[in-house]
Design a protein around this motif. Structure first.
Motif, PDB file in Angstrom:
ATOM      1  N   MET A  38       0.792  -1.322  -0.072  1.00 49.34           N
ATOM      2  CA  MET A  38       0.092   0.147  -0.091  1.00 49.34           C
ATOM      3  C   MET A  38       0.854   1.348   0.029  1.00 49.34           C
ATOM      4  O   MET A  38       0.540   2.110  -0.718  1.00 49.34           O
ATOM      5  CB  MET A  38      -1.118  -0.065   1.225  1.00 49.34           C
ATOM      6  N   LEU A  39       1.782   1.216   0.762  1.00 46.95           N
ATOM      7  CA  LEU A  39       2.902   2.481   0.876  1.00 46.95           C
ATOM      8  C   LEU A  39       3.345   2.466  -0.632  1.00 46.95           C
ATOM      9  O   LEU A  39       3.582   3.587  -1.264  1.00 46.95           O
ATOM     10  CB  LEU A  39       3.849   2.090   1.817  1.00 46.95           C
ATOM     11  N   GLY A  40       3.691   1.280  -1.252  1.00 44.54           N
ATOM     12  CA  GLY A  40       4.403   1.657  -2.646  1.00 44.54           C
ATOM     13  C   GLY A  40       3.096   2.203  -3.601  1.00 44.54           C
ATOM     14  O   GLY A  40       3.784   3.042  -4.807  1.00 44.54           O
ATOM     15  N   ASP A  41       1.906   1.873  -3.401  1.00 43.76           N
ATOM     16  CA  ASP A  41       1.106   2.310  -4.229  1.00 43.76           C
ATOM     17  C   ASP A  41       0.722   3.698  -4.152  1.00 43.76           C
ATOM     18  O   ASP A  41       0.615   4.575  -4.904  1.00 43.76           O
ATOM     19  CB  ASP A  41      -0.274   1.493  -4.073  1.00 43.76           C
ATOM     20  N   LEU A  42       0.984   4.255  -2.914  1.00 46.53           N
ATOM     21  CA  LEU A  42       0.852   5.554  -2.497  1.00 46.53           C
ATOM     22  C   LEU A  42       1.921   6.376  -3.061  1.00 46.53           C
ATOM     23  O   LEU A  42       1.614   7.550  -3.755  1.00 46.53           O
ATOM     24  CB  LEU A  42       0.696   5.843  -1.152  1.00 46.53           C
ATOM     25  N   VAL A  43       2.943   6.028  -3.249  1.00 49.89           N
ATOM     26  CA  VAL A  43       4.199   6.496  -3.657  1.00 49.89           C
ATOM     27  C   VAL A  43       4.011   6.766  -5.401  1.00 49.89           C
ATOM     28  O   VAL A  43       4.164   7.674  -6.075  1.00 49.89           O
ATOM     29  CB  VAL A  43       5.612   6.174  -3.687  1.00 49.89           C
ATOM     30  N   ARG A  44       3.507   5.513  -5.961  1.00 49.83           N
ATOM     31  CA  ARG A  44       3.358   5.674  -7.243  1.00 49.83           C
ATOM     32  C   ARG A  44       2.306   6.516  -7.899  1.00 49.83           C
ATOM     33  O   ARG A  44       2.397   7.167  -8.861  1.00 49.83           O
ATOM     34  CB  ARG A  44       2.925   4.018  -7.782  1.00 49.83           C
ATOM     35  N   LEU A  45       1.065   6.602  -6.936  1.00 48.46           N
ATOM     36  CA  LEU A  45       0.098   7.647  -7.495  1.00 48.46           C
ATOM     37  C   LEU A  45       0.290   9.062  -7.231  1.00 48.46           C
ATOM     38  O   LEU A  45      -0.407  10.013  -7.914  1.00 48.46           O
ATOM     39  CB  LEU A  45      -1.399   6.863  -6.422  1.00 48.46           C
ATOM     40  N   SER A  46       1.300   9.226  -6.214  1.00 48.87           N
ATOM     41  CA  SER A  46       1.177  10.753  -5.857  1.00 48.87           C
ATOM     42  C   SER A  46       2.630  11.171  -6.425  1.00 48.87           C
ATOM     43  O   SER A  46       2.898  12.626  -6.538  1.00 48.87           O
ATOM     44  CB  SER A  46       1.384  10.815  -4.212  1.00 48.87           C
ATOM     45  N   MET A  47       3.433  10.446  -6.910  1.00 51.93           N
ATOM     46  CA  MET A  47       4.823  11.296  -7.318  1.00 51.93           C
ATOM     47  C   MET A  47       4.826  10.933  -8.679  1.00 51.93           C
ATOM     48  O   MET A  47       5.523   9.701  -9.328  1.00 51.93           O
ATOM     49  CB  MET A  47       6.059  10.436  -6.698  1.00 51.93           C
ATOM     50  N   THR A  48       4.500  11.978  -9.809  1.00 51.07           N
ATOM     51  CA  THR A  48       4.406  11.997 -10.894  1.00 51.07           C
ATOM     52  C   THR A  48       6.038  11.668 -11.543  1.00 51.07           C
ATOM     53  O   THR A  48       5.880  10.687 -12.513  1.00 51.07           O
ATOM     54  CB  THR A  48       3.848  13.185 -11.579  1.00 51.07           C
ATOM     55  N   ARG A  49       7.011  12.289 -10.940  1.00 55.35           N
ATOM     56  CA  ARG A  49       8.396  12.125 -11.660  1.00 55.35           C
ATOM     57  C   ARG A  49       8.716  10.684 -11.536  1.00 55.35           C
ATOM     58  O   ARG A  49       9.451  10.123 -12.311  1.00 55.35           O
ATOM     59  CB  ARG A  49       9.217  13.429 -11.133  1.00 55.35           C
ATOM     60  N   ALA A  50       8.618  10.271 -10.349  1.00 59.69           N
ATOM     61  CA  ALA A  50       9.067   8.945 -10.200  1.00 59.69           C
ATOM     62  C   ALA A  50       8.572   8.045 -10.956  1.00 59.69           C
ATOM     63  O   ALA A  50       9.086   7.219 -11.733  1.00 59.69           O
ATOM     64  CB  ALA A  50       8.975   8.575  -8.590  1.00 59.69           C
ATOM     65  N   ARG A  51       7.083   8.279 -11.357  1.00 58.40           N
ATOM     66  CA  ARG A  51       6.339   7.363 -12.140  1.00 58.40           C
ATOM     67  C   ARG A  51       6.916   7.460 -13.402  1.00 58.40           C
ATOM     68  O   ARG A  51       7.120   6.204 -14.178  1.00 58.40           O
ATOM     69  CB  ARG A  51       4.911   7.527 -11.932  1.00 58.40           C
ATOM     70  N   LYS A  52       7.234   8.433 -14.023  1.00 62.20           N
ATOM     71  CA  LYS A  52       7.608   8.706 -15.306  1.00 62.20           C
ATOM     72  C   LYS A  52       9.088   8.239 -15.634  1.00 62.20           C
ATOM     73  O   LYS A  52       9.548   7.528 -16.534  1.00 62.20           O
ATOM     74  CB  LYS A  52       7.595  10.196 -15.768  1.00 62.20           C
ATOM     75  N   VAL A  53      10.022   8.222 -14.307  1.00 64.40           N
ATOM     76  CA  VAL A  53      11.170   7.470 -14.515  1.00 64.40           C
ATOM     77  C   VAL A  53      11.197   6.197 -14.847  1.00 64.40           C
ATOM     78  O   VAL A  53      11.853   5.547 -15.536  1.00 64.40           O
ATOM     79  CB  VAL A  53      12.096   7.985 -13.274  1.00 64.40           C
ATOM     80  N   VAL A  54      10.138   5.570 -13.852  1.00 68.48           N
ATOM     81  CA  VAL A  54      10.301   4.099 -13.877  1.00 68.48           C
ATOM     82  C   VAL A  54       9.512   3.564 -15.337  1.00 68.48           C
ATOM     83  O   VAL A  54      10.136   2.823 -15.898  1.00 68.48           O
ATOM     84  CB  VAL A  54       9.219   3.719 -12.804  1.00 68.48           C
ATOM     85  N   ASP A  55       8.673   4.397 -15.731  1.00 69.62           N
ATOM     86  CA  ASP A  55       8.039   4.210 -17.022  1.00 69.62           C
ATOM     87  C   ASP A  55       9.173   4.038 -18.224  1.00 69.62           C
ATOM     88  O   ASP A  55       9.244   3.394 -19.074  1.00 69.62           O
ATOM     89  CB  ASP A  55       6.963   5.248 -17.483  1.00 69.62           C
ATOM     90  N   ALA A  56      10.072   5.260 -18.215  1.00 69.91           N
ATOM     91  CA  ALA A  56      11.243   5.354 -19.090  1.00 69.91           C
ATOM     92  C   ALA A  56      12.227   3.881 -19.136  1.00 69.91           C
ATOM     93  O   ALA A  56      12.341   3.649 -20.227  1.00 69.91           O
ATOM     94  CB  ALA A  56      11.749   6.665 -18.818  1.00 69.91           C
ATOM     95  N   ASN A  57      12.460   3.656 -17.854  1.00 71.21           N
ATOM     96  CA  ASN A  57      13.297   2.664 -17.577  1.00 71.21           C
ATOM     97  C   ASN A  57      12.848   1.090 -18.211  1.00 71.21           C
ATOM     98  O   ASN A  57      13.404   0.420 -18.834  1.00 71.21           O
ATOM     99  CB  ASN A  57      13.731   2.681 -16.064  1.00 71.21           C
ATOM    100  N   LEU A  58      11.609   0.991 -17.757  1.00 70.41           N
ATOM    101  CA  LEU A  58      10.950  -0.252 -18.133  1.00 70.41           C
ATOM    102  C   LEU A  58      10.846  -0.159 -19.672  1.00 70.41           C
ATOM    103  O   LEU A  58      10.908  -1.339 -20.458  1.00 70.41           O
ATOM    104  CB  LEU A  58       9.508  -0.315 -17.454  1.00 70.41           C
ATOM    105  N   ALA A  59      10.421   0.835 -20.483  1.00 77.75           N
ATOM    106  CA  ALA A  59      10.331   0.792 -21.795  1.00 77.75           C
ATOM    107  C   ALA A  59      11.409   0.379 -22.576  1.00 77.75           C
ATOM    108  O   ALA A  59      11.471  -0.138 -23.508  1.00 77.75           O
ATOM    109  CB  ALA A  59       9.799   2.253 -22.311  1.00 77.75           C
ATOM    110  N   ILE A  60      12.749   0.869 -21.959  1.00 80.87           N
ATOM    111  CA  ILE A  60      13.920   0.667 -22.622  1.00 80.87           C
ATOM    112  C   ILE A  60      14.321  -0.875 -22.226  1.00 80.87           C
ATOM    113  O   ILE A  60      14.827  -1.513 -23.101  1.00 80.87           O
ATOM    114  CB  ILE A  60      15.019   1.510 -22.263  1.00 80.87           C
TER     115      ILE A  60
END
Length: 340
Positions: A38-60
């Motif tokens: 649940m803590l991880g979900d909260l970070v994912r939903l609230s931290m836009t930049r972190a989410r974009k960083v992970v998205d960019a990494n996973l895409a590559i």
């Protein structure tokens, strides 16, 4: 724990974090795992930049995946981050025998026993993967070992890190202090441990492929191994489902390592790291925590950078970094090690 350094605010932050982790240690394992998710979900939903960083990494890293599959992996990744945070409670604050009981299986420890018997020391490396804190706890009570770590900017937090990681017997030395303690440990025939997947100044690293991209990679592993012919092993701790505990895998590097070629050795190390990460990619904190993101937001991923920027915004190119490597950053000891 020794006298804690730091100002009042730093001590307050460290005490609050320690209190939360101690509290997490009292929860039933399934509750702790669920709360971490649940803590991880909260970070994912609230931290836009972190989410974009992970998205960019996973895409590559996983271009073959569909967008929906990568979003599923992203969700699992953030949940694993939350679980990694809360599991520090039992790992650092439970009685040591109980904490070690969370390590359910270890594969390959006999290989290290045999290597240490040769008297040339042993080099262990891992990544910010799974429960690397559990790995430190295990090796500290299993073998005499010196572990290199990176300090935070909060000395009060550092005190808790050293106490937690070192309580099973590992000797921790800060990266800023240089590598002399590592060389001394190898000379004594003991083991050393490093986490080489962290950011490297291009003036101190070699570019080698990592998930298909050039990554500025530390040459320290190969150079340390060459000094005394010390055997090198990857050691990776994976988190089991539902808070059940951890499984540790120990993997020897190829007999050709070190080869004497810095780029080839960096490539071999990255191959070992990549292989381990692919077994549980959702557990790799490097997709966000040790990301080697350029100063241009969202341009390039984690460790596989084709562009890097110093603090002044100057871009390093792979063709330039070798010439700059001779000049360590002012005020900071270099971790480079001349061969021989």
């Amino acid at each position: 724990m020794a006298e804690v350094q730091g100002n009042l605010r730093q001590k307050a932050v460290a005490s609050l974090a320690a209190g939360i982790l101690r509290g997490a240690g009292y929860l039933p394992r399934r509750w702790r795992a669920a709360l971490g998710a649940m803590l991880g979900d909260l970070v994912r939903l609230s931290m836009t930049r972190a989410r974009k960083v992970v998205d960019a990494n996973l895409a590559i890293v996983f271009p073959m995946m569909s967008l929906a599959q990568r979003h599923t992996l992203r969700r699992a990744h953030f949940r694993a981050l939350g679980q990694a945070a809360l599991e520090l409670g039992p790992l650092w604050y439970w009685p040591l025998p109980r904490a070690l009981g969370l390590i359910r299986e270890v594969q390959g420890d006999d290989l290290i026993d045999a290597a240490l018997a040769k008297g040339r020391g042993v080099i262990l490396f891992t990544a910010h993967l799974g429960a690397w804190e559990a790995a430190v706890l295990y090796i500290g009570q299993r073998w005499p070992i010196t572990v290199l770590y990176m300090e935070t900017r909060n000395p009060a937090v550092n005190a808790h890190i050293v106490a937690g990681r070192g309580r099973s017997g590992a000797q921790l030395v800060p990266k800023e202090g240089g590598i002399r303690p590592l060389l001394q440990a190898l000379h004594q025939g003991n083991a050393i441990g490093i986490l080489p997947d962290q950011n490297v100044d291009p003036r101190e690293g070699d570019y080698a492929p990592f998930f298909g991209r050039p990554a500025c990679t530390t040459p320290l592993l190969g150079r340390l191994a060459a000094r005394r012919g010390s055997p090198v092993f990857g050691l990776f701790a994976y988190r089991l489902p539902d808070g059940e505990g951890f499984r540790i895998e120990i993997v020897p590097m190829p007999e050709s390592f070190p080869s004497g070629d810095a780029e080839a050795d960096a490539t071999a190390m990255n191959v070992a790291l990549e292989t381990a990460i692919r077994k549980a990619p959702e557990q790799y904190c490097g997709f966000i925590v040790v990301s080697r993101i350029s100063r241009k937001a969202g341009t390039t991923p984690i460790k596989m950078l084709t562009e890097q920027y110093d603090l002044a915004g100057q871009k390093y190119a792979p063709a330039r970094h070798a010439a700059a490597a001779e000049t360590p950053r002012p005020g900071r000891p270099s971790l480079s090690l001349a061969p021989g």
